[in-house]
Design a protein around this motif. Sequence first.
Motif, PDB file in Angstrom:
ATOM      1  N   TYR A  34     -45.777  -8.584 -29.198  1.00 13.52           N
ATOM      2  CA  TYR A  34     -46.223  -8.124 -30.399  1.00 13.52           C
ATOM      3  C   TYR A  34     -46.831  -6.635 -30.360  1.00 13.52           C
ATOM      4  N   TYR A  35     -47.663  -6.297 -29.255  1.00 17.80           N
ATOM      5  CA  TYR A  35     -48.082  -4.961 -29.406  1.00 17.80           C
ATOM      6  C   TYR A  35     -47.404  -3.857 -28.425  1.00 17.80           C
ATOM      7  N   GLN A  36     -46.487  -4.490 -27.643  1.00 17.07           N
ATOM      8  CA  GLN A  36     -45.540  -3.475 -26.829  1.00 17.07           C
ATOM      9  C   GLN A  36     -44.209  -3.754 -26.918  1.00 17.07           C
ATOM     10  N   HIS A  44     -42.358  -9.749 -34.444  1.00 14.34           N
ATOM     11  CA  HIS A  44     -43.355  -9.711 -35.513  1.00 14.34           C
ATOM     12  C   HIS A  44     -43.389 -10.912 -36.258  1.00 14.34           C
TER      13      HIS A  44
END
Length: 466
Positions: free
Chosen positions: A78-80, A133
Amino acid sequence: MTDWMTAFTPSPSWLFLIIAAISLIESLAVVGLVVPGVILITAAASLAGHHDLAIFALLIAAFIGAVIGDGLSFLFGYYQRHRIPHIRPFRSHPEWLDRGVNFFERYGVLSVLIGRFVGPVRPIIPLVAGMLHMRPATFLWSNLGSALLWAPVYVLPGYLLGSTWQQLFDLPSGSQRWLVLLAALVVSLIIVFSLLRSQLTRQGRGYRLLAGLARRHPRLRRLWLALRTTRPEAELPLASLALFLISLAALSGWTLWVLNQDGPLAMDQQLQALLLNLPLIPLAQVAEWLAKAGDTFGVLALTAPWAVWLAYRRAYAVLLHMAAALGGIALANTLFKQIAGRVRPDIPDYLSGSFSYPSAHTSTAVVLYGLTAAFVADRLPPRHRAPAYWLAILICIPMALSRLVIDVHWLSDLVGGALLGLVACALVRLSYHSFARQNPPPAPWKTLSLASIALLVGRILWLPHA
């Protein structure tokens, strides 16, 4: 052996932590591809079962580890998301991510739920879900649901092995060779069937060899074209034809062997003696539920919503073939039982007057779930068809083994039932290839599945044995 296991077994608290850690690592992106999680968790669960640790606590530990492992993978994706394709090992193996993306796009939200059970994409799906996402709340309930199913599937077999380890050293005389023979037979059949499926598709060497022979010999060419007349766009059903010939020959030979014996086979009696020595009481209630799920009322409950939908969509080819298969297998079981006249190990009141060979529950399960898998596989590309068949196998095996747990069938009855079911499946698939002109329409499978499950639960709780 028992002293060795005791000496090297960690303390109970450490075993809980070890199982949680294995579950976590096995669910982590990439790491789960190289760590033999199934072997490790089976070994740890066996040690726990050998020392009678609380099974519920073990399931909770595995559940928590699996949830955390998938959750960490999701957060990383999600963040990378932009960095992941450029880091090792995905930089060297971009096909791993592609495989996960294809799986996610095909199954959507359910990819997280079912992906945990599909080996090649198991550690990749949560990562891909994060990269694309997926809504965190949606991922959370999918993660919790999949872990809730995954924990007992992976922990209980090892725990049962460990809890019955001592009894396995005290097998009745002669049981070992029959168990080894049975295991070798199952493995051999799986390998042979897998090879036939791969070799007799359009991409297989066997298919190309037979096609070459048909081109060189006019009589073979006419037969080849006759099998393809009504559906030239479909694969020639050589796998179905091979399955029919092999299973029919096996059923004939097996039935003759059973009928020529005076009573149950030696392996039947030895396996029954083995089961009597095992603590199967916790499984008896599950076996009773499966008995109800596999009888006439249970099959009607499972199939009624789908039959109504198929009739509504005018998918008469599938509907009539499934109805003919279930009706035909019921008639075949009745005839075989009357011919064999074999007495059951135990005869409860609801089976009074019913004979043992072959197992109707086993043959019906093979027909129902085997044909369902085949019709589902028709809508999938060849490389994605295997999971449908494996899921059918995983449903049929407990259904068959439950008949041994409640002591109403011999092992040879199950073998005969499975072979009879395979014959019926092959015949129906050959007929469907000849008459059906299109694949079944896409189904609202979530709605229909929930309706089937609701009817089945009602049948199990409120209706007596059929």
